[in-house]
Design a protein around this motif. Structure first.
Motif, mmCIF file in Angstrom:
data_model
loop_
_atom_site.group_PDB
_atom_site.id
_atom_site.type_symbol
_atom_site.label_atom_id
_atom_site.label_comp_id
_atom_site.label_asym_id
_atom_site.label_seq_id
_atom_site.Cartn_x
_atom_site.Cartn_y
_atom_site.Cartn_z
ATOM 1 N N THR A 18 0.837 -1.200 0.000
ATOM 2 C CA THR A 18 0.000 0.000 0.000
ATOM 3 C C THR A 18 0.874 1.253 0.000
ATOM 4 O OG1 THR A 18 -1.680 -1.225 1.209
ATOM 5 C CG2 THR A 18 -1.891 1.161 1.180
ATOM 6 N N MET A 19 1.944 1.231 0.775
ATOM 7 C CA MET A 19 2.868 2.365 0.798
ATOM 8 C C MET A 19 3.431 2.620 -0.591
ATOM 9 S SD MET A 19 6.337 2.614 3.018
ATOM 10 C CE MET A 19 7.661 3.664 2.524
ATOM 11 N N SER A 20 3.811 1.561 -1.276
ATOM 12 C CA SER A 20 4.348 1.667 -2.628
ATOM 13 C C SER A 20 3.335 2.316 -3.566
ATOM 14 C CB SER A 20 4.723 0.263 -3.120
ATOM 15 O OG SER A 20 5.134 0.290 -4.451
ATOM 16 N N GLU A 21 2.093 1.916 -3.442
ATOM 17 C CA GLU A 21 1.018 2.486 -4.259
ATOM 18 C C GLU A 21 0.807 3.964 -3.927
ATOM 19 O OE1 GLU A 21 -3.723 1.998 -4.001
ATOM 20 O OE2 GLU A 21 -2.618 0.128 -4.315
ATOM 21 N N MET A 22 0.861 4.302 -2.642
ATOM 22 C CA MET A 22 0.596 5.670 -2.198
ATOM 23 C C MET A 22 1.641 6.659 -2.705
ATOM 24 S SD MET A 22 -0.515 4.902 1.742
ATOM 25 C CE MET A 22 -0.899 6.557 2.275
ATOM 26 N N ILE A 23 2.912 6.258 -2.686
ATOM 27 C CA ILE A 23 3.974 7.205 -3.045
ATOM 28 C C ILE A 23 4.559 6.945 -4.428
ATOM 29 C CG2 ILE A 23 4.516 7.718 -0.649
ATOM 30 C CD1 ILE A 23 6.955 5.971 -0.837
ATOM 31 N N MET A 25 6.289 4.498 -5.777
ATOM 32 C CA MET A 25 7.666 4.006 -5.793
ATOM 33 C C MET A 25 7.623 2.492 -5.709
ATOM 34 S SD MET A 25 9.599 6.634 -3.220
ATOM 35 C CE MET A 25 11.251 6.279 -3.752
ATOM 36 N N GLY A 26 8.684 1.844 -6.145
ATOM 37 C CA GLY A 26 8.769 0.396 -6.050
ATOM 38 C C GLY A 26 8.915 -0.071 -4.617
ATOM 39 N N LYS A 27 8.631 -1.344 -4.405
ATOM 40 C CA LYS A 27 8.716 -1.886 -3.045
ATOM 41 C C LYS A 27 10.139 -1.843 -2.507
ATOM 42 C CE LYS A 27 6.587 -5.818 -3.676
ATOM 43 N NZ LYS A 27 5.908 -7.103 -3.414
ATOM 44 N N ASN A 28 11.138 -2.110 -3.341
ATOM 45 C CA ASN A 28 12.524 -2.068 -2.860
ATOM 46 C C ASN A 28 12.904 -0.672 -2.385
ATOM 47 O OD1 ASN A 28 12.993 -4.785 -3.274
ATOM 48 N ND2 ASN A 28 13.756 -4.484 -5.357
ATOM 49 N N ALA A 29 12.459 0.353 -3.108
ATOM 50 C CA ALA A 29 12.735 1.735 -2.701
ATOM 51 C C ALA A 29 12.032 2.046 -1.380
ATOM 52 C CB ALA A 29 12.292 2.708 -3.781
ATOM 53 N N ASN A 44 6.265 -6.000 12.083
ATOM 54 C CA ASN A 44 5.337 -6.889 12.764
ATOM 55 C C ASN A 44 5.653 -8.274 12.230
ATOM 56 O OD1 ASN A 44 3.262 -8.162 14.041
ATOM 57 N ND2 ASN A 44 1.630 -7.127 12.931
ATOM 58 N N GLY A 45 6.553 -8.969 12.915
ATOM 59 C CA GLY A 45 7.074 -10.228 12.388
ATOM 60 C C GLY A 45 7.982 -9.918 11.208
ATOM 61 N N LYS A 46 7.676 -10.476 10.059
ATOM 62 C CA LYS A 46 8.471 -10.203 8.855
ATOM 63 C C LYS A 46 7.932 -9.032 8.047
ATOM 64 C CE LYS A 46 10.092 -14.889 8.129
ATOM 65 N NZ LYS A 46 10.234 -15.980 7.167
ATOM 66 N N LYS A 47 6.813 -8.487 8.460
ATOM 67 C CA LYS A 47 6.102 -7.479 7.683
ATOM 68 C C LYS A 47 6.428 -6.066 8.168
ATOM 69 C CE LYS A 47 1.508 -7.563 5.824
ATOM 70 N NZ LYS A 47 0.144 -8.010 6.038
ATOM 71 N N TRP A 48 6.802 -5.165 7.240
ATOM 72 C CA TRP A 48 7.011 -3.765 7.559
ATOM 73 C C TRP A 48 5.670 -3.048 7.508
ATOM 74 C CZ3 TRP A 48 10.836 -0.864 9.399
ATOM 75 C CH2 TRP A 48 12.145 -1.341 9.326
ATOM 76 N N LEU A 49 5.420 -2.195 8.489
ATOM 77 C CA LEU A 49 4.217 -1.378 8.536
ATOM 78 C C LEU A 49 4.601 0.057 8.842
ATOM 79 C CD1 LEU A 49 2.001 -3.735 10.733
ATOM 80 C CD2 LEU A 49 1.872 -3.461 8.257
ATOM 81 N N THR A 50 3.784 0.982 8.396
ATOM 82 C CA THR A 50 3.964 2.385 8.731
ATOM 83 C C THR A 50 2.590 3.022 8.792
ATOM 84 O OG1 THR A 50 5.193 4.413 8.234
ATOM 85 C CG2 THR A 50 4.247 3.232 6.351
#
Length: 64
Positions: A18-23, A25-29, A44-50
C-alpha cells in the motif's frame, strides 16, 4: 504543495504494498526508505508497517 486529503481512502496503518502504491515508488525503494529511517515504520514479524501520517510527513518534508 502536498495535499493531505489525497490519502483519505487508505487505512491509518499500511503495509509495504500500500505504501508503494501511495507514493508511486517500487517496493525495494520503500524498504530502503524504512530501513534508512527516512519514513518511520515498524516490523510486525516479517512485515514492515507504517502509518499514513508518517508517509504524509515524509512527502511534506520532501516537497519543501
Amino acid at each position: 504543495m502536498f495535499q493531505r486529503d489525497r490519502f483519505q481512502d487508505y487505512d491509518e496503518v499500511v503495509d509495504i504494498n500500500t505504501m508503494s502504491e501511495m507514493i508511486h515508488m517500487g517496493k525495494n525503494a520503500c524498504y530502503k526508505l524504512l530501513r534508512d529511517k527516512k519514513i518511520k515504520g515498524f516490523r510486525n514479524g516479517k512485515k514492515w508497517l507504517t502509518t499514513k501520517s508518517n508517509i504524509e510527513e515524509f512527502l511534506s518534508n520532501a516537497s519543501e
